[in-house]
Design a protein around this motif. Structure first.
Motif, PDB file in Angstrom:
ATOM      1  N   THR A  54      10.769   8.535  10.472  1.00  0.00           N
ATOM      2  CA  THR A  54      10.189   7.409  11.199  1.00  0.00           C
ATOM      3  C   THR A  54      11.011   7.210  12.462  1.00  0.00           C
ATOM      4  O   THR A  54      12.048   7.856  12.655  1.00  0.00           O
ATOM      5  CB  THR A  54      10.187   6.130  10.342  1.00  0.00           C
ATOM      6  OG1 THR A  54      11.535   5.814   9.968  1.00  0.00           O
ATOM      7  CG2 THR A  54       9.324   6.307   9.091  1.00  0.00           C
ATOM      8  N   ILE A  89       8.024   1.590  10.370  1.00  0.00           N
ATOM      9  CA  ILE A  89       6.564   1.789  10.334  1.00  0.00           C
ATOM     10  C   ILE A  89       5.841   0.534  10.792  1.00  0.00           C
ATOM     11  O   ILE A  89       4.830   0.618  11.500  1.00  0.00           O
ATOM     12  CB  ILE A  89       6.112   2.225   8.928  1.00  0.00           C
ATOM     13  CG1 ILE A  89       6.583   3.664   8.658  1.00  0.00           C
ATOM     14  CG2 ILE A  89       4.603   2.104   8.760  1.00  0.00           C
ATOM     15  CD1 ILE A  89       6.512   4.079   7.209  1.00  0.00           C
ATOM     16  N   ASP A  92       6.242   0.805  14.553  1.00  0.00           N
ATOM     17  CA  ASP A  92       5.635   2.001  15.155  1.00  0.00           C
ATOM     18  C   ASP A  92       5.192   2.910  14.010  1.00  0.00           C
ATOM     19  O   ASP A  92       6.036   3.490  13.326  1.00  0.00           O
ATOM     20  CB  ASP A  92       6.656   2.719  16.043  1.00  0.00           C
ATOM     21  CG  ASP A  92       6.056   3.892  16.808  1.00  0.00           C
ATOM     22  OD1 ASP A  92       4.987   4.423  16.413  1.00  0.00           O
ATOM     23  OD2 ASP A  92       6.665   4.298  17.814  1.00  0.00           O
ATOM     24  N   PRO A  93       3.893   3.043  13.771  1.00  0.00           N
ATOM     25  CA  PRO A  93       3.419   3.792  12.605  1.00  0.00           C
ATOM     26  C   PRO A  93       3.545   5.311  12.709  1.00  0.00           C
ATOM     27  O   PRO A  93       3.323   6.010  11.717  1.00  0.00           O
ATOM     28  CB  PRO A  93       1.948   3.375  12.499  1.00  0.00           C
ATOM     29  CG  PRO A  93       1.563   3.047  13.898  1.00  0.00           C
ATOM     30  CD  PRO A  93       2.798   2.431  14.516  1.00  0.00           C
ATOM     31  N   ARG A  94       3.919   5.840  13.861  1.00  0.00           N
ATOM     32  CA  ARG A  94       4.032   7.295  13.995  1.00  0.00           C
ATOM     33  C   ARG A  94       5.170   7.808  13.116  1.00  0.00           C
ATOM     34  O   ARG A  94       6.248   7.213  13.071  1.00  0.00           O
ATOM     35  CB  ARG A  94       4.282   7.695  15.438  1.00  0.00           C
ATOM     36  CG  ARG A  94       3.109   7.394  16.354  1.00  0.00           C
ATOM     37  CD  ARG A  94       3.432   7.722  17.784  1.00  0.00           C
ATOM     38  NE  ARG A  94       4.554   6.889  18.227  1.00  0.00           N
ATOM     39  CZ  ARG A  94       5.302   7.145  19.297  1.00  0.00           C
ATOM     40  NH1 ARG A  94       5.067   8.219  20.030  1.00  0.00           N
ATOM     41  NH2 ARG A  94       6.297   6.345  19.641  1.00  0.00           N
ATOM     42  N   CYS A  95       4.897   8.911  12.426  1.00  0.00           N
ATOM     43  CA  CYS A  95       5.904   9.481  11.539  1.00  0.00           C
ATOM     44  C   CYS A  95       5.608  10.953  11.313  1.00  0.00           C
ATOM     45  O   CYS A  95       4.566  11.466  11.725  1.00  0.00           O
ATOM     46  CB  CYS A  95       5.938   8.726  10.211  1.00  0.00           C
ATOM     47  SG  CYS A  95       4.392   8.802   9.284  1.00  0.00           S
ATOM     48  N   ARG A 111       0.196   8.807  11.094  1.00  0.00           N
ATOM     49  CA  ARG A 111       0.441   7.384  11.239  1.00  0.00           C
ATOM     50  C   ARG A 111       0.438   6.774   9.851  1.00  0.00           C
ATOM     51  O   ARG A 111      -0.488   6.985   9.085  1.00  0.00           O
ATOM     52  CB  ARG A 111      -0.626   6.751  12.112  1.00  0.00           C
ATOM     53  CG  ARG A 111      -0.683   7.377  13.514  1.00  0.00           C
ATOM     54  CD  ARG A 111      -1.810   6.827  14.351  1.00  0.00           C
ATOM     55  NE  ARG A 111      -1.478   5.619  15.071  1.00  0.00           N
ATOM     56  CZ  ARG A 111      -0.634   5.520  16.083  1.00  0.00           C
ATOM     57  NH1 ARG A 111       0.006   6.588  16.489  1.00  0.00           N
ATOM     58  NH2 ARG A 111      -0.413   4.364  16.695  1.00  0.00           N
ATOM     59  N   SER A 113       0.603   3.492   7.218  1.00  0.00           N
ATOM     60  CA  SER A 113       0.225   2.085   7.128  1.00  0.00           C
ATOM     61  C   SER A 113       0.390   1.612   5.690  1.00  0.00           C
ATOM     62  O   SER A 113       0.198   2.373   4.748  1.00  0.00           O
ATOM     63  CB  SER A 113      -1.213   1.879   7.598  1.00  0.00           C
ATOM     64  OG  SER A 113      -2.104   2.665   6.833  1.00  0.00           O
ATOM     65  N   ILE A 163      -0.015   7.917   4.787  1.00  0.00           N
ATOM     66  CA  ILE A 163       0.112   8.622   6.064  1.00  0.00           C
ATOM     67  C   ILE A 163      -1.202   9.320   6.320  1.00  0.00           C
ATOM     68  O   ILE A 163      -1.612  10.205   5.562  1.00  0.00           O
ATOM     69  CB  ILE A 163       1.259   9.651   6.051  1.00  0.00           C
ATOM     70  CG1 ILE A 163       2.589   8.976   5.725  1.00  0.00           C
ATOM     71  CG2 ILE A 163       1.317  10.383   7.398  1.00  0.00           C
ATOM     72  CD1 ILE A 163       3.731   9.954   5.502  1.00  0.00           C
ATOM     73  N   THR A 166      -2.487  13.526  11.538  1.00  0.00           N
ATOM     74  CA  THR A 166      -3.043  13.850  12.852  1.00  0.00           C
ATOM     75  C   THR A 166      -2.817  15.326  13.179  1.00  0.00           C
ATOM     76  O   THR A 166      -3.568  15.916  13.943  1.00  0.00           O
ATOM     77  CB  THR A 166      -2.430  12.977  13.959  1.00  0.00           C
ATOM     78  OG1 THR A 166      -1.003  13.120  13.959  1.00  0.00           O
ATOM     79  CG2 THR A 166      -2.788  11.505  13.750  1.00  0.00           C
TER      80      THR A 166
END
Length: 184
Positions: A54, A89, A92-95, A111, A113, A163, A166
Motif C-alpha cells: 500500500t 487504503i 489511497d486505495p491503489r495497491c 484498488r 476497498s 482488491i 486493474t
C-alpha cells in the motif's frame, strides 16, 4: 456470492524474445480459485505468502505479509481498521499484491476497498473457516472476530477488503515457462 471470472482486456507476452507462449489468464485464474492456503508445505515456495503493498502518506511503499483468497475475480483479505495498511487504503486505495505458487509467480495491481455487506462478510468468514482459521462474523455483522489472527492484522474486529484488479503480471515457473502482463 456467485463465482465469476475476470476477463483480461489486453495481454502482452513478455517472453516473446525467448519464443515462449503467452501465459493464459484462465490458467492463472483457475489456480487462484483452487486456494492459497497458509499451511507450511502447501504452496510454492513452501507455503503461500501474499505480500500486500500500500502507499504511505508520503508516497513510499508499505509492504506486509497477508493471507488472501481469490473469489469472484478479486483478491480478499482482512485486517483491523487501525493497521497501517487499512489507514493507507482509506486514504489511497491503489495497491499491489504479490504471491508465489508452485506454477507461477504473480503480481497484481488494483484498488482495495473495505466491504461490510453482511452476506459477503459471512461468505468470506465461511471460506476462511473452511481453510482452518476458526473465524466468525462479529455482532455487528460487518466484521470478523476470532481468538487469533496474524499479528499484523491488529486486534479484532477485522474488516474484509477486496482488491479489484486493474493489471497483473505472471511468470510461469514450470514448463513451458512464459511471462505475460494483463490489463483488466
Amino acid at each position: 456470492m456467485v463465482q465469476s471470472h475476470m476477463h483480461a482486456t489486453d495481454a502482452t507476452n513478455l517472453a516473446d524474445l525467448y519464443d515462449l507462449p503467452p501465459v493464459d489468464w484462465a490458467f492463472i485464474q483457475g489456480r487462484l480459485e483452487g486456494g492459497l492456503t497458509q499451511a507450511p508445505g502447501s504452496g510454492g515456495p513452501g507455503r503461500h505468502t501474499c505480500w500486500l503493498t500500500t502507499l504511505n502518506a508520503d508516497g513510499s511503499p508499505h509492504v506486509t505479509g497477508i493471507g488472501a483468497l481469490y473469489v469472484e475475480g478479486g483478491l480478499w483479505f482482512e485486517t483491523g481498521e487501525r493497521t497501517r495498511k487499512a489507514r493507507n487504503i482509506a486514504r489511497d486505495p491503489r495497491c499491489a499484491l504479490s504471491l508465489a505458487t508452485a506454477e507461477f509467480d504473480l503480481v497484481v495491481e488494483g484498488r482495495a476497498s473495505q466491504v461490510t455487506d453482511p452476506s459477503v462478510v459471512a461468505a468470506l468468514a465461511a471460506r476462511w473457516a473452511g481453510e482452518g482459521w476458526p473465524v466468525s462474523v462479529d455482532e455487528s455483522g460487518r466484521a470478523l472476530t476470532a481468538e487469533f489472527s496474524a499479528p499484523s492484522a491488529g486486534p479484532p474486529p477485522w474488516f474484509v477488503y477486496r482488491i479489484d484488479l486493474t493489471a497483473a503480471t505472471a511468470v510461469r515457473t514450470v514448463d513451458p515457462g512464459g511471462a505475460t502482463r494483463w490489463r483488466f
